[in-house]
Design an enzyme around this catalytic site. Structure first.
Site, mmCIF file in Angstrom:
data_model
loop_
_atom_site.group_PDB
_atom_site.id
_atom_site.type_symbol
_atom_site.label_atom_id
_atom_site.label_comp_id
_atom_site.label_asym_id
_atom_site.label_seq_id
_atom_site.Cartn_x
_atom_site.Cartn_y
_atom_site.Cartn_z
ATOM 1 N N PRO A 123 0.851 -1.189 0.000
ATOM 2 C CA PRO A 123 0.000 0.000 0.000
ATOM 3 C C PRO A 123 0.890 1.244 0.000
ATOM 4 O O PRO A 123 1.963 1.240 0.616
ATOM 5 C CB PRO A 123 -0.787 -0.108 1.313
ATOM 6 C CG PRO A 123 -0.058 -1.093 2.157
ATOM 7 C CD PRO A 123 0.730 -1.975 1.230
ATOM 8 N N ALA A 126 2.159 4.312 3.369
ATOM 9 C CA ALA A 126 1.831 3.559 4.578
ATOM 10 C C ALA A 126 2.994 3.514 5.557
ATOM 11 O O ALA A 126 2.863 3.010 6.663
ATOM 12 C CB ALA A 126 1.419 2.137 4.197
ATOM 13 N N GLY A 127 4.152 4.029 5.138
ATOM 14 C CA GLY A 127 5.331 3.937 5.995
ATOM 15 C C GLY A 127 6.130 2.682 5.724
ATOM 16 O O GLY A 127 6.982 2.288 6.520
ATOM 17 N N LEU A 128 5.848 2.015 4.585
ATOM 18 C CA LEU A 128 6.612 0.809 4.240
ATOM 19 C C LEU A 128 7.748 1.123 3.262
ATOM 20 O O LEU A 128 8.361 0.213 2.707
ATOM 21 C CB LEU A 128 5.681 -0.259 3.643
ATOM 22 C CG LEU A 128 4.572 -0.740 4.587
ATOM 23 C CD1 LEU A 128 3.702 -1.792 3.913
ATOM 24 C CD2 LEU A 128 5.165 -1.320 5.870
ATOM 25 N N GLY A 129 8.020 2.384 3.074
ATOM 26 C CA GLY A 129 9.176 2.771 2.259
ATOM 27 C C GLY A 129 8.922 2.723 0.769
ATOM 28 O O GLY A 129 9.866 2.668 -0.020
ATOM 29 N N ALA A 132 10.786 5.222 -1.362
ATOM 30 C CA ALA A 132 12.219 4.892 -1.441
ATOM 31 C C ALA A 132 12.428 3.717 -2.393
ATOM 32 O O ALA A 132 13.350 3.729 -3.219
ATOM 33 C CB ALA A 132 12.766 4.560 -0.057
ATOM 34 N N ASP A 174 15.296 4.963 4.798
ATOM 35 C CA ASP A 174 14.530 4.117 3.876
ATOM 36 C C ASP A 174 15.358 3.694 2.666
ATOM 37 O O ASP A 174 15.386 2.513 2.304
ATOM 38 C CB ASP A 174 13.281 4.863 3.376
ATOM 39 C CG ASP A 174 12.245 5.058 4.467
ATOM 40 O OD1 ASP A 174 12.565 4.831 5.643
ATOM 41 O OD2 ASP A 174 11.107 5.447 4.139
#
Ligand code: PMV
Length: 342
Positions: A123, A126-129, A132, A174
Site C-alpha cells: 500500500p 503507509a510507511g513501508l518505504g 524509497a 529508507d
C-alpha cells in the site's frame, strides 16, 4: 532535462532490465533519527518491481499499471483520447519516478529516453518505504539500461538525493535499507551518513497492520519538532531513551533474542506515543496484538496512522487483522535491490 513523459498502457515485450526492491519497516529509532540518533530498520519481502528499456529517442514513457495505485483520469472525446490526468497517489509517485530518471541521466551523462513500468505490492503512503523503493528501483533500472555499474552505497546515496529533492527533506534510512536489504543500522548528521548492515540472518515472525494515515511524514516530523521545543528537557530524555532502545535492539538482533526485541518494541511504542505520534487506531492494534500474545508490537515510521508491526503467530495476525484495514505476515528480505532475470 526531461523532454516529455506519457502515461501509457504499453509494452512489456523486449524489456531489457527488471529490478526488484523490497519495502522496509523501522524496528527502532524513527523520529529520533532526525535528531542524529541511530535507527534500526529491516527490509521486508514485499516488493516494488521496475522494468526499464532504453529508447532510441529521448522520450520517457511511464506505466504504473497497478491496482494498488489509484488516480488516473482519462478523458475520451468522440474522436478518441483527449487527455489523461493523474491525481493523488499516482501524481505523488510520478514525482519520484521522474526525479529518479533525471538523476540517473545526469549521473550517467546520457540523454537516452526510457520506457519504465512500475508495480508495487505495498500500500502506498503507509510507511513501508514505497517511495524509497520506487526511487531506488527506477534509478537502478535506468542506470543498468544506460550501461552504468553502480555500487549499492552509491545507489543508496542517489536514492536519498531523489527523496530529498522531491520531499524537501528526508532521512537516508529508507533508501539505505531497501538498497542493502536485511537489518540496517543507520545514523546521520547532515551529509554524513553511517550505514551498518548487521551480520545476521535472523528471521522475524513479522506481522504488519495498516490503517490509513491522516498526515504525511513531513507533517509528523514538523509536529514532533514543535512538541520537542515545548517539552524541552523532557523531549531530550525521550530521544535519549529511544536511542538506548535502538542500541539495545541492535544487540538483541545480533544475539537473535526475539523476546528482547519484542519487549523493546513495546517500550519504543510507548516512547513514540509520548512524542505524540500514535493514534487511537494504532494503540488499539498494539493492544490487540499484546492481548493475543505478541512478543512485541509498535507503530512503525512516522505515525499519525500508517503501520503497526508485531511479532507473533496466527492468533496475533488474527487480532491485528480485526483492527486494521490491511494486515499481513511477511519475512525479512536479505537481498535488497537486485536485478532479476526475466
Ligand atoms: O513513515 P516513514 O517510512 O516515512 O518513516 C518516517 C521516519 C521518520 O523518522 C519519522 C522520518 C525520517 O525521515 O526518518
Amino acid at each position: 532535462m526531461l523532454t516529455t513523459y506519457k502515461l501509457s498502457t504499453i509494452h512489456c515485450t523486449n524489456i531489457m532490465t527488471f529490478v526488484r526492491v523490497p519495502g522496509k519497516v523501522i524496528l527502532f529509532g524513527e523520529h529520533a533519527v532526525v535528531y542524529g540518533k541511530p535507527a534500526l530498520a529491516v527490509a521486508i519481502e514485499k516488493y516494488v518491481y521496475v522494468r526499464a528499456k532504453r529508447r532510441s529517442d529521448e522520450e520517457v514513457h511511464i506505466t504504473a499499471n497497478d491496482l494498488t495505485i489509484k488516480g488516473v483520469h482519462v478523458v475520451m472525446g468522440k474522436k478518441g483520447l483527449i487527455g489523461a490526468f493523474v491525481t493523488g497517489d499516482v501524481r505523488h509517485y510520478l514525482r519520484y519516478i521522474l526525479k529518479a530518471i533525471e538523476i540517473a541521466r545526469e549521473y550517467s551523462g546520457v540523454e537516452y529516453g526510457i520506457d519504465i513500468e512500475v508495480k508495487s505490492e505495498m500500500p502506498v503512503s503507509a510507511g513501508l518505504g514505497t517511495s524509497a523503493s520506487i526511487s531506488i528501483g527506477v534509478l537502478y533500472a535506468c542506470l543498468e539500461e544506460f550501461g552504468i555499474n553502480v555500487s549499492k552505497e552509491e545507489l543508496a546515496r542517489l536514492g536519498w538525493r531523489v527523496e530529498r529533492e522531491v520531499q524537501g527533506a528526508a532521512s537516508p534510512t529508507d533508501t539505505a535499507t531497501v538498497t542493502h536489504g536485511g537489518y540496517v543500522f543507520i545514523q546521520y548528521e547532515g551529509e554524513n551518513v553511517k550505514v551498518e548492515r548487521l551480520d545476521t540472518s535472523l528471521e522475524l515472525p513479522l506481522i504488519i497492520g495498516y490503517v490509513p494515515r491522516k498526515y504525511t511524514t513531513k507533517e509528523m516530523v514538523e509536529f514532533v519538532r514543535k512538541r520537542l521545543e515545548r517539552l524541552g528537557r523532557i523531549g531530550e530524555l525521550i530521544l535519549d531513551a529511544i536511542e538506548s532502545v535502538t542500541l539495545m535492539g541492535r544487540k538483541y538482533v545480533l544475539e537473535g533474542d526475539l523476546q528482547g526485541i519484542g519487549e523493546l518494541m513495546y517500550v519504543c511504542h510507548g516512547l513514540l506515543a509520548a512524542l505524540g505520534v500514535s493514534t487511537r487506531e494504532l494503540d488499539e492494534i498494539v493492544h490487540a496484538a499484546k492481548t493475543a500474545g505478541a512478543l512485541g508490537a509498535k507503530l512503525t515510521g512516522a505515525g499519525g496512522g500508517g503501520c503497526v508491526i508485531a511479532l507473533g503467530g496466527d492468533d496475533v495476525l488474527k487480532a491485528v487483522k480485526a483492527k486494521s484495514v490491511i494486515a499481513f505476515r511477511t519475512n525479512v528480505d536479505f537481498k535488497g535491490a537486485i536485478v532479476l532475470d526475466e
